[in-house]
Scaffold this motif. Structure first.
Motif, mmCIF file in Angstrom:
data_model
loop_
_atom_site.group_PDB
_atom_site.id
_atom_site.type_symbol
_atom_site.label_atom_id
_atom_site.label_comp_id
_atom_site.label_asym_id
_atom_site.label_seq_id
_atom_site.Cartn_x
_atom_site.Cartn_y
_atom_site.Cartn_z
ATOM 1 N N SER A 102 -5.781 -1.452 -14.305
ATOM 2 C CA SER A 102 -5.907 -1.460 -12.842
ATOM 3 C C SER A 102 -4.726 -0.745 -12.189
ATOM 4 N N PHE A 103 -3.517 -1.038 -12.670
ATOM 5 C CA PHE A 103 -2.328 -0.373 -12.138
ATOM 6 C C PHE A 103 -2.410 1.135 -12.386
ATOM 7 N N ALA A 104 -2.854 1.519 -13.578
ATOM 8 C CA ALA A 104 -2.989 2.948 -13.891
ATOM 9 C C ALA A 104 -3.998 3.595 -12.953
ATOM 10 N N MET A 155 -4.705 2.756 -9.959
ATOM 11 C CA MET A 155 -4.150 2.835 -8.609
ATOM 12 C C MET A 155 -2.998 3.836 -8.514
ATOM 13 N N GLY A 156 -2.621 4.409 -9.656
ATOM 14 C CA GLY A 156 -1.545 5.396 -9.652
ATOM 15 C C GLY A 156 -0.145 4.814 -9.697
ATOM 16 N N VAL A 157 -0.012 3.557 -10.101
ATOM 17 C CA VAL A 157 1.309 2.934 -10.206
ATOM 18 C C VAL A 157 2.035 3.575 -11.393
ATOM 19 N N PRO A 158 3.249 4.055 -11.189
ATOM 20 C CA PRO A 158 3.989 4.667 -12.300
ATOM 21 C C PRO A 158 4.280 3.661 -13.413
ATOM 22 N N LEU A 159 4.277 4.138 -14.640
ATOM 23 C CA LEU A 159 4.569 3.325 -15.827
ATOM 24 C C LEU A 159 3.798 2.003 -15.827
ATOM 25 N N PRO A 160 2.485 2.055 -15.758
ATOM 26 C CA PRO A 160 1.709 0.810 -15.652
ATOM 27 C C PRO A 160 1.881 -0.124 -16.843
ATOM 28 N N GLU A 161 2.199 0.414 -18.031
ATOM 29 C CA GLU A 161 2.388 -0.434 -19.209
ATOM 30 C C GLU A 161 3.607 -1.336 -19.062
ATOM 31 N N ILE A 162 4.565 -0.907 -18.259
ATOM 32 C CA ILE A 162 5.760 -1.706 -17.994
ATOM 33 C C ILE A 162 5.597 -2.474 -16.683
ATOM 34 N N ALA A 163 5.121 -1.778 -15.658
ATOM 35 C CA ALA A 163 5.040 -2.367 -14.313
ATOM 36 C C ALA A 163 4.110 -3.577 -14.266
ATOM 37 N N VAL A 204 7.197 -4.787 -1.481
ATOM 38 C CA VAL A 204 7.493 -3.468 -0.911
ATOM 39 C C VAL A 204 6.894 -2.379 -1.789
ATOM 40 N N VAL A 205 7.041 -2.525 -3.101
ATOM 41 C CA VAL A 205 6.471 -1.540 -4.016
ATOM 42 C C VAL A 205 4.946 -1.532 -3.900
ATOM 43 N N ALA A 206 4.329 -2.704 -3.847
ATOM 44 C CA ALA A 206 2.878 -2.773 -3.688
ATOM 45 C C ALA A 206 2.441 -2.132 -2.376
ATOM 46 N N LEU A 207 3.186 -2.390 -1.324
ATOM 47 C CA LEU A 207 2.862 -1.828 -0.016
ATOM 48 C C LEU A 207 2.922 -0.303 -0.059
ATOM 49 N N VAL A 208 4.017 0.233 -0.562
ATOM 50 C CA VAL A 208 4.214 1.686 -0.561
ATOM 51 C C VAL A 208 3.302 2.372 -1.579
ATOM 52 N N ALA A 209 3.207 1.828 -2.776
ATOM 53 C CA ALA A 209 2.471 2.493 -3.852
ATOM 54 C C ALA A 209 0.959 2.385 -3.717
ATOM 55 N N VAL A 210 0.482 1.311 -3.093
ATOM 56 C CA VAL A 210 -0.965 1.066 -3.097
ATOM 57 C C VAL A 210 -1.555 0.880 -1.702
#
Length: 146
Positions: free
Chosen positions: A45-47, A49-57, A90-96
């Motif tokens: 799901s993170f991948a 949505m374009g979240v960087p490094l989803p395997e870690i994030a 904040v990261v969720a707000l900005v990234a997604v």
């Protein structure tokens, strides 16, 4: 510097209500990412949505929300946990969520903004008298921890 003055009973009661509700919501979202969606599903799901490094994030976010939510509700290490949860939002707000506008129904940021600001407010104020911080840590550790 230590925090040796206890907040009033009324403000501590307000902080207790805020901590328990916000902590429960964070913990529920973390548990959902781990147990319902599963970590591999959350990574996917993170991948997507374009979240960087989803395997870690994804695992970091899931466990910060689950454990941080529980600690927030208990009022243990409220200030650092509040900061971690605010950064998470904040990261969720900005990234997604930011590109979708305000309304949560369209994937917007209203929900993450409220959770993030509530967590930040608790980081600024501390847990209050009715907390594990108040019972065990106040006056014994630096103020930024309790």
């Amino acid at each position: 510097m230590t925090n040796t003055t206890a907040p009033s009973a009324a403000s501590s009661l307000g902080l207790l209500v805020l901590r328990v509700v916000v902590g429960f919501v964070f913990a529920a979202h973390g548990a959902q990412k781990i147990f319902e969606y599963t970590l591999p599903g959350t990574i996917g799901s993170f991948a997507g949505m374009g979240v960087p490094l989803p395997e870690i994030a994804a695992p970091v976010v899931a466990f910060v929300e689950l454990i941080g939510g529980i600690l927030l509700a208990l009022g243990l290490f409220t200030r650092p946990v509040g900061i971690l949860l605010a950064v998470d939002m904040v990261v969720a707000l900005v990234a997604v969520h930011l590109p979708a506008g305000l309304w949560v129904g369209e994937g917007g940021y209203e929900f993450v903004a409220v959770l993030g600001v509530a967590a930040l407010a608790l980081a600024f104020t501390g847990a209050g008298r009715f907390s594990l911080d108040g019972a065990f840590l106040r006056g014994r550790v630096p103020a930024w921890l309790s």
